[in-house]
Scaffold this motif. Structure first.
Motif, PDB file in Angstrom:
ATOM      1  N   SER A 392     -12.691 -28.674 -15.975  1.00  0.00           N
ATOM      2  CA  SER A 392     -13.886 -27.948 -16.419  1.00  0.00           C
ATOM      3  C   SER A 392     -14.744 -28.803 -17.347  1.00  0.00           C
ATOM      4  N   LEU A 393     -14.120 -29.707 -18.103  1.00  0.00           N
ATOM      5  CA  LEU A 393     -14.892 -30.606 -18.968  1.00  0.00           C
ATOM      6  C   LEU A 393     -15.729 -31.574 -18.139  1.00  0.00           C
ATOM      7  N   VAL A 394     -15.170 -32.034 -17.025  1.00  0.00           N
ATOM      8  CA  VAL A 394     -15.921 -32.941 -16.147  1.00  0.00           C
ATOM      9  C   VAL A 394     -17.119 -32.214 -15.544  1.00  0.00           C
ATOM     10  N   LEU A 395     -16.926 -30.959 -15.155  1.00  0.00           N
ATOM     11  CA  LEU A 395     -18.050 -30.179 -14.626  1.00  0.00           C
ATOM     12  C   LEU A 395     -19.125 -29.981 -15.692  1.00  0.00           C
ATOM     13  N   ALA A 396     -18.699 -29.713 -16.920  1.00  0.00           N
ATOM     14  CA  ALA A 396     -19.665 -29.559 -18.012  1.00  0.00           C
ATOM     15  C   ALA A 396     -20.444 -30.852 -18.227  1.00  0.00           C
ATOM     16  N   CYS A 397     -19.754 -31.981 -18.129  1.00  0.00           N
ATOM     17  CA  CYS A 397     -20.414 -33.285 -18.279  1.00  0.00           C
ATOM     18  C   CYS A 397     -21.400 -33.524 -17.137  1.00  0.00           C
ATOM     19  N   ILE A 398     -21.019 -33.146 -15.930  1.00  0.00           N
ATOM     20  CA  ILE A 398     -21.912 -33.316 -14.774  1.00  0.00           C
ATOM     21  C   ILE A 398     -23.177 -32.482 -14.947  1.00  0.00           C
ATOM     22  N   CYS A 399     -23.011 -31.247 -15.403  1.00  0.00           N
ATOM     23  CA  CYS A 399     -24.165 -30.356 -15.563  1.00  0.00           C
ATOM     24  C   CYS A 399     -25.126 -30.840 -16.642  1.00  0.00           C
ATOM     25  N   SER A 400     -24.644 -31.630 -17.582  1.00  0.00           N
ATOM     26  CA  SER A 400     -25.512 -32.120 -18.655  1.00  0.00           C
ATOM     27  C   SER A 400     -25.897 -33.584 -18.482  1.00  0.00           C
ATOM     28  N   THR A 401     -25.547 -34.195 -17.340  1.00  0.00           N
ATOM     29  CA  THR A 401     -25.820 -35.624 -17.150  1.00  0.00           C
ATOM     30  C   THR A 401     -26.582 -35.921 -15.862  1.00  0.00           C
ATOM     31  N   VAL A 402     -26.163 -35.336 -14.754  1.00  0.00           N
ATOM     32  CA  VAL A 402     -26.729 -35.686 -13.447  1.00  0.00           C
ATOM     33  C   VAL A 402     -28.163 -35.167 -13.349  1.00  0.00           C
ATOM     34  N   ASP A 403     -29.064 -36.031 -12.910  1.00  0.00           N
ATOM     35  CA  ASP A 403     -30.481 -35.676 -12.818  1.00  0.00           C
ATOM     36  C   ASP A 403     -30.841 -34.984 -11.505  1.00  0.00           C
ATOM     37  N   ASP A 404     -30.033 -35.182 -10.483  1.00  0.00           N
ATOM     38  CA  ASP A 404     -30.332 -34.588  -9.174  1.00  0.00           C
ATOM     39  C   ASP A 404     -29.937 -33.108  -9.196  1.00  0.00           C
TER      40      ASP A 404
END
Length: 678
Positions: A392-404
């Motif tokens: 879930s931490l990786v998903l949180a990081c993706i939601c706050s990092t990936v621009d697409d």
């Protein structure tokens, strides 16, 4: 000399023969002519030669068949077999076997082959019969111990030979699980010289794992010592790596360090005394032992690369090694490892603490293409990752990092929306949603988790810093340009930014814009408000759902939800107030939302942080009823009106609450404590 009558007869017969032959010839000739006439076909106009002299294609017709007696074979009657004197056939055929007899015969043949091929086949059959009895659940302990003792007695001296068998391995596992410590020591003593061989066997590996689970401290230490010098080779083996991981999880800190140090350097692998140091971080180990950083990097690269090529990345010991490797690697080596991991391979790593850190580093330092591979690799696994503590931490990081954001909406958000209610009530599943509603909030992430979310690779961060500096310099230069030229330059830089493949830590898009696209444009926020409205009471009482309800009811960080979902949020406020307006229940097991620990605290926070909700709650639920809720957990809600920083909220309750304060129904000490906490 022949008589004249006989000669006349002969001549007459001869003449008759000639006449019959002549008739036959004429009839045959007539038949041939008729056949030719029948076989003749009229030429169609299409088959006639064209004007240019070329013959056109002839149409195909079904050929007429003419009966020809010559083509037929003469009839040959089947000769009957000569019967013997007893009336039976000369050749007696065997009667066919039945299906049951065929099965029995095949089984006997298979048994005979197995006996020839397997040395201890008879023993295995006896052990299998004992195993069927000892593995039953409803068997008495005494009976089971007798069966186990009998089985161990039969296997004594032959355990290493039969441990690799599919049947015997199962029997040994059950024996090790239920036998006494003395019997377990006997089995361990026989298996100890062969541990490395058994570690790579697909059947014996389960026995080794069972032995590690029930091993004493001394036995576990002996086993880990037997792995010395073989850890790297076992990690490259699909089955052997499972044993190393099991030993790593079962061992204490010192034993884990012993397994790890072997993978860092050749010196640490050869000299056991060097592995007794207390330092756990690789940087500290290199500094204390004066190791050459380049040689350590070469050794670790030779260990890591074959493992990554084979895709054996599920184990936490490898994740720890990768974290240490990235801490000392140069930018090219680090980027190469992150590129190899970016994709479906990463999904198998993020279930551990170090694996999730690697996943977040891949997202942060990866290029746009690599991030796209990571997100696509998670397709159809999003819910499973969201429910995982570290995933879930990786998903949180993706939601706050990936621009697409379009890709995220298609793969991540859509899958989250299918189980939104379950996610908001789950401890781990709510994290990606809370990260979007209130990014990097210390209330929802522990200090260790916040450190993981903000971690980075030093060698790659330096590159990112230099790039960001150059981008800043370009911005200062463009500020000097005015008018239409400035807009053209901005458009050009944005286009170049979309095409670049260089890794940018944290993404290029504005965080607020990213949140708006993922929350509002994707429809996630609207679905969240609907879920909260439909399940208000359940979420208020939930230890985890209350946090999501609070963030949604307050409009998220910065009030991001209010401009587009203001009406729905007002409906949510009224629904919460309607639940709070219900009368006290006289049933002993049912608590009012004001009396429940979690819901009372959540409503209190909403009163303090949302003046609009406070006004609705006072009007619908508390006006004229404060004396009923002045004691217990509900008093927290009443005090919130007095502690509010908004003058309108305080004035709403001032008249009704002052008499309660004077009469001592609302204690002043509680009020002061509440103000201090606020």
């Amino acid at each position: 000399m022949a008589k004249p009558c006989e000669t006349n007869k002969r001549e007459g017969k001869k003449g008759e023969r000639e006449e019959t032959e002549l008739e036959l010839c004429t009839t045959m000739a007539a038949h041939k002519e008729d056949g030719k006439k029948l076989n003749k076909r009229k030429q169609s106009p299409a088959s006639k030669p064209g004007r240019d002299g070329t013959a056109t294609k002839k149409p195909k017709f079904g050929s007429s068949k003419v009966d020809d007696k010559k083509g037929k074979k003469p009839f040959k009657p089947v000769k009957k077999h000569a019967k013997s004197s007893h009336g039976e056939d000369s050749k007696q055929t065997k009667e066919p076997l039945s299906k049951r007899e065929l099965r029995i015969e095949a089984k006997e043949l298979a048994e005979a082959r197995k006996k020839r091929r397997k040395r201890h086949y008879t023993l295995e059959q006896e052990l299998a019969k004992l195993w069927e009895k000892m593995r039953q659940r409803n068997i008495a302990k005494e009976d089971r111990s007798k069966l186990i003792s009998e089985a161990i007695q039969k296997m004594k001296g032959k355990i290493p030979e039969i441990a690799t068998s599919h049947v015997s391995s199962r029997v040994l596992q059950t024996c090790v699980k239920y036998c006494s410590q003395t019997e377990r020591d006997v089995v361990f003593g026989e298996l100890r010289p062969h541990f490395l061989n058994f570690a790579c066997n697909p059947y014996a590996v389960h026995l080794v794992k069972k032995m590690l689970d029930s091993a004493s401290k001394k036995q576990l230490g002996d086993f880990i010592s037997s792995l010395r010098g073989q850890v790297a080779s076992l990690l490259r083996h699909m089955v052997g790596s499972v044993v190393v991981e099991h030993a790593y999880q079962a061992g204490n800190g010192t034993q884990r360090q012993e397994l790890l140090l072997e993978l860092y350097s050749t010196e640490l692998q050869l000299f056991k005394d060097l592995s007794l140091i207390k330092e756990s971080r690789l940087v500290d180990v290199i500094a204390k032992l004066n190791l050459q950083k380049s040689s350590v990097l070469r050794h670790m690269t030779s260990v890591i690369q074959p493992i990554l090529e084979k895709g054996i990345v599920d184990h936490s010991i490898l994740h720890r090694v990768l974290i240490e490797y990235l801490s000392i690697a140069d930018k090219f080596s680090a980027a190469d490892v992150l590129e190899q991991l970016s994709g479906p391979l990463l999904v198998r790593m993020i279930h551990t603490k170090d694996g999730s850190r690697i996943g977040m580093l891949c997202v942060k330092h990866g290029s746009a293409k690599e991030r796209k591979k990571i997100v696509k690799g998670m397709k159809s696994h999003i819910l499973k990752i969201a429910y995982d503590q570290y995933g879930s931490l990786v998903l949180a990081c993706i939601c706050s990092t990936v621009d697409d954001t379009k890709l995220l909406t298609k793969i991540v958000i859509r899958e989250l929306q299918t189980s939104l209610k379950e996610l908001v009530l789950d401890k781990n599943g709510r994290r990606p949603i809370l990260q979007l509603l209130h990014p990097d909030c210390s209330r929802y992430f522990s200090p260790d988790e916040m450190a993981s979310l903000n971690s980075s690779i030093s060698s790659l961060s330096a590159k990112v810093g230099s790039e960001s500096k150059s981008i800043g310099e370009e911005k200062t230069e463009t500020n000097e340009i005015s008018g239409d030229e400035e807009n053209d330059v901005k458009e050009d830089t944005m286009a170049e930014g979309d095409e670049t493949e260089d890794p940018v830590e944290g993404g290029k898009k504005d965080p607020l814009t990213r949140r708006q696209e993922l929350l509002l444009e994707s429809g996630l926020a609207e679905s969240l408000v609907d879920v909260c409205t439909e399940n208000v009471e359940e979420m208020l009482r939930s230890n985890f759902g209350k946090e999501v309800l609070y963030e949604v009811a307050t409009g998220g960080s910065g009030g991001i939800l209010f401009p587009s979902l203001g009406e729905k949020l007002n409906t949510l406020h009224e629904t919460i107030a309607a639940v709070a307006a219900e009368s006290k229940s006289e049933e002993p097991g049912k608590e009012h939302v004001f009396e429940n620990f979690h819901s009372s605290r959540t409503i209190r926070k909403l009163v303090l942080d949302s003046p609009g909700f406070a006004a609705i709650l006072w009007k619908n639920a508390l006006k004229g009823k404060c004396s009923l809720w002045a004691q217990g957990h509900s008093s927290k809600v009443i005090h919130a009106f007095l502690d509010s920083t908004d003058d309108k909220v305080r004035n709403l309750a001032k008249k009704e609450l002052q008499p309660l304060l004077k009469d001592g129904v609302l204690k002043v000490s509680e009020h002061k404590e509440a103000t201090k906490k606020a």
